[in-house]
Design a protein around this motif. Structure first.
Motif, mmCIF file in Angstrom:
data_model
loop_
_atom_site.group_PDB
_atom_site.id
_atom_site.type_symbol
_atom_site.label_atom_id
_atom_site.label_comp_id
_atom_site.label_asym_id
_atom_site.label_seq_id
_atom_site.Cartn_x
_atom_site.Cartn_y
_atom_site.Cartn_z
ATOM 1 N N SER A 1 85.633 42.957 65.014
ATOM 2 C CA SER A 1 85.751 43.707 63.715
ATOM 3 C C SER A 1 85.554 42.800 62.489
ATOM 4 O O SER A 1 85.925 41.666 62.756
ATOM 5 N N ARG B 1 86.941 42.966 59.774
ATOM 6 C CA ARG B 1 88.052 42.782 58.988
ATOM 7 C C ARG B 1 89.186 42.280 60.034
ATOM 8 O O ARG B 1 89.385 42.076 60.917
ATOM 9 N N THR C 1 91.722 45.792 65.198
ATOM 10 C CA THR C 1 91.185 44.948 66.248
ATOM 11 C C THR C 1 91.916 43.533 66.474
ATOM 12 O O THR C 1 92.133 42.994 67.592
ATOM 13 N N VAL D 1 85.676 50.934 67.610
ATOM 14 C CA VAL D 1 84.660 51.945 67.954
ATOM 15 C C VAL D 1 83.889 52.325 66.586
ATOM 16 O O VAL D 1 84.190 52.536 65.563
ATOM 17 N N GLN E 1 80.446 54.505 65.799
ATOM 18 C CA GLN E 1 79.562 55.560 66.401
ATOM 19 C C GLN E 1 79.597 55.830 67.920
ATOM 20 O O GLN E 1 78.575 55.773 68.435
ATOM 21 N N GLY E 2 80.868 55.545 68.246
ATOM 22 C CA GLY E 2 81.182 55.754 69.783
ATOM 23 C C GLY E 2 80.827 54.788 70.698
ATOM 24 O O GLY E 2 80.812 54.739 71.944
ATOM 25 N N ASP F 1 89.868 57.602 65.748
ATOM 26 C CA ASP F 1 90.398 58.868 66.498
ATOM 27 C C ASP F 1 90.870 58.612 67.979
ATOM 28 O O ASP F 1 90.650 57.757 68.398
ATOM 29 N N GLY G 1 87.576 58.795 70.328
ATOM 30 C CA GLY G 1 86.510 58.768 69.559
ATOM 31 C C GLY G 1 85.300 57.794 69.872
ATOM 32 O O GLY G 1 84.588 57.453 69.480
ATOM 33 N N SER H 1 94.065 53.742 66.258
ATOM 34 C CA SER H 1 94.627 53.222 65.020
ATOM 35 C C SER H 1 94.752 54.024 63.865
ATOM 36 O O SER H 1 95.232 53.797 62.943
ATOM 37 N N ASP I 1 92.760 54.940 61.794
ATOM 38 C CA ASP I 1 92.118 54.302 60.577
ATOM 39 C C ASP I 1 93.130 53.655 59.827
ATOM 40 O O ASP I 1 93.186 53.743 58.775
HETATM 41 C C1 LIG Z 1 80.787 52.530 61.070
HETATM 42 C C2 LIG Z 1 82.049 52.842 61.373
HETATM 43 C C3 LIG Z 1 81.930 53.945 62.685
HETATM 44 C C4 LIG Z 1 83.119 54.452 63.064
HETATM 45 N N1 LIG Z 1 82.901 55.206 64.380
HETATM 46 C C5 LIG Z 1 84.044 55.629 64.770
HETATM 47 C C6 LIG Z 1 83.778 56.421 65.894
HETATM 48 O O1 LIG Z 1 82.560 56.715 66.495
HETATM 49 N N2 LIG Z 1 84.985 56.767 66.593
HETATM 50 C C7 LIG Z 1 86.267 56.518 66.194
HETATM 51 O O2 LIG Z 1 87.426 56.781 66.805
HETATM 52 N N3 LIG Z 1 86.411 55.438 65.095
HETATM 53 C C8 LIG Z 1 85.399 55.124 64.360
HETATM 54 N N4 LIG Z 1 85.571 54.452 63.436
HETATM 55 C C9 LIG Z 1 86.869 53.966 62.821
HETATM 56 C C10 LIG Z 1 87.183 52.544 63.521
HETATM 57 O O3 LIG Z 1 86.809 52.676 64.874
HETATM 58 C C11 LIG Z 1 88.896 52.322 63.333
HETATM 59 O O4 LIG Z 1 89.229 52.466 61.914
HETATM 60 C C12 LIG Z 1 89.027 51.144 64.161
HETATM 61 O O5 LIG Z 1 90.536 51.084 63.923
HETATM 62 C C13 LIG Z 1 88.380 50.036 62.830
HETATM 63 O O6 LIG Z 1 88.968 48.831 63.585
HETATM 64 P P1 LIG Z 1 89.557 47.470 62.634
HETATM 65 O O7 LIG Z 1 90.804 47.890 61.938
HETATM 66 O O8 LIG Z 1 89.840 46.553 63.369
HETATM 67 O O9 LIG Z 1 88.371 47.275 61.589
HETATM 68 C C14 LIG Z 1 84.177 54.041 62.599
HETATM 69 C C15 LIG Z 1 84.501 53.047 61.418
HETATM 70 C C16 LIG Z 1 83.363 52.819 61.043
HETATM 71 C C17 LIG Z 1 83.373 51.445 59.906
#
Ligand SMILES: Cc1cc2nc3c(=O)[nH]c(=O)nc-3n(C[C@H](O)[C@H](O)[C@H](O)COP(=O)(O)O)c2cc1C
Length: 203
Positions: free
Chosen positions: A14, A16, A20, A90, A92-93, A130, A133, A169, A171
């Motif tokens: 990630s 950020r 993760t 994740v 885009q899947g 999700d 997701g 998560s 989000d």
């Molecule tokens: C470009 C992008 C695409 C994403 N696509 C998905 C997805 O396909 N499925 C999903 O469940 N979450 C999706 N997310 C949400 C992130 O997977 C989710 O917030 C995750 O916890 C982010 O990890 P981080 O907090 O370590 O950065 C997406 C986020 C971003 C920025």
């Protein structure tokens, strides 16, 4: 059995300091506290990681990658470790572009030493916003990398963790991952498996 502690490398894919990072740090804490593993952490956050440009410098020279960037740090850690837990948000899947770039760049390690990864062991963690997701395709992509590179691929075991750690998560960054108690169970089960299989394979 080797006398030294098992070396475990955790990687966050990630960009950020968020869910993760929390999940991979938790995996390493579990490995260290429960099994006395020697752990290291690498995050792609704020790192300069060039795309592989398929110049084939690594194949021609067998001297590593043409780029001298922050991959240097992770190349060393990947060689050092006996076992990996690679984690990705994740996107885009599937895995993040940052993690994909890191994995592509390991081609230079294999060009230099075709057996550099042979016998190492790997597990995976996928963190989605999700509930369903794309965590499983994300885990599969990490397992494909392991398989291609002769790394033994470890899931979390049936009845709970199957292909590895799956985290929801919502989000909500680290707090969201921390609140997913079921997801954290899959993580701990996956790390337990990674360590027990690693110890068996080390003899
Ligand atoms: C470009 C992008 C695409 C994403 N696509 C998905 C997805 O396909 N499925 C999903 O469940 N979450 C999706 N997310 C949400 C992130 O997977 C989710 O917030 C995750 O916890 C982010 O990890 P981080 O907090 O370590 O950065 C997406 C986020 C971003 C920025």
């Amino acid at each position: 059995m080797s006398n030294r502690p098992l070396r475990v490398l955790g990687v966050s894919g990630s960009p950020r300091k968020a869910a993760t990072e929390f999940v991979i740090q938790e995996a390493l804490r579990h490995a260290k506290e429960k099994y006395n593993a020697d752990t290291q952490y690498f995050s792609v956050m704020d790192k300069k990681l060039n795309f592989c440009i398929h110049c084939d410098h690594c194949i021609r020279t067998r001297e590593g990658c043409v780029f001298k960037d922050d991959m240097e740090e992770v190349y060393e850690l990947l060689e050092w470790a006996d076992a990996y837990i690679l984690g990705s948000p994740v996107y885009q899947g599937n895995i993040s572009g940052q993690l994909k770039t890191l994995l592509d760049r390991t081609r230079a390690m294999v060009a230099k030493n075709p057996t550099v990864f042979e016998g190492k062991i790997g597990a995976a963690a996928a963190i989605g916003g999700d509930r369903v997701g794309g965590q499983e395709p994300t885990l599969r992509s990490i397992h494909d990398f392991y398989m291609i590179n002769l790394i033994f691929s470890i899931g979390g075991g049936a009845f709970g963790a199957n292909l590895g750690a799956t985290i929801w998560s919502k989000d909500k960054k680290a707090a969201g991952a921390e609140a997913d108690k079921q997801g954290l169970k899959t993580l701990h089960k996956t790390v337990d498996r990674l360590i027990s299989v690693s110890n068996k394979l080390r003899g």
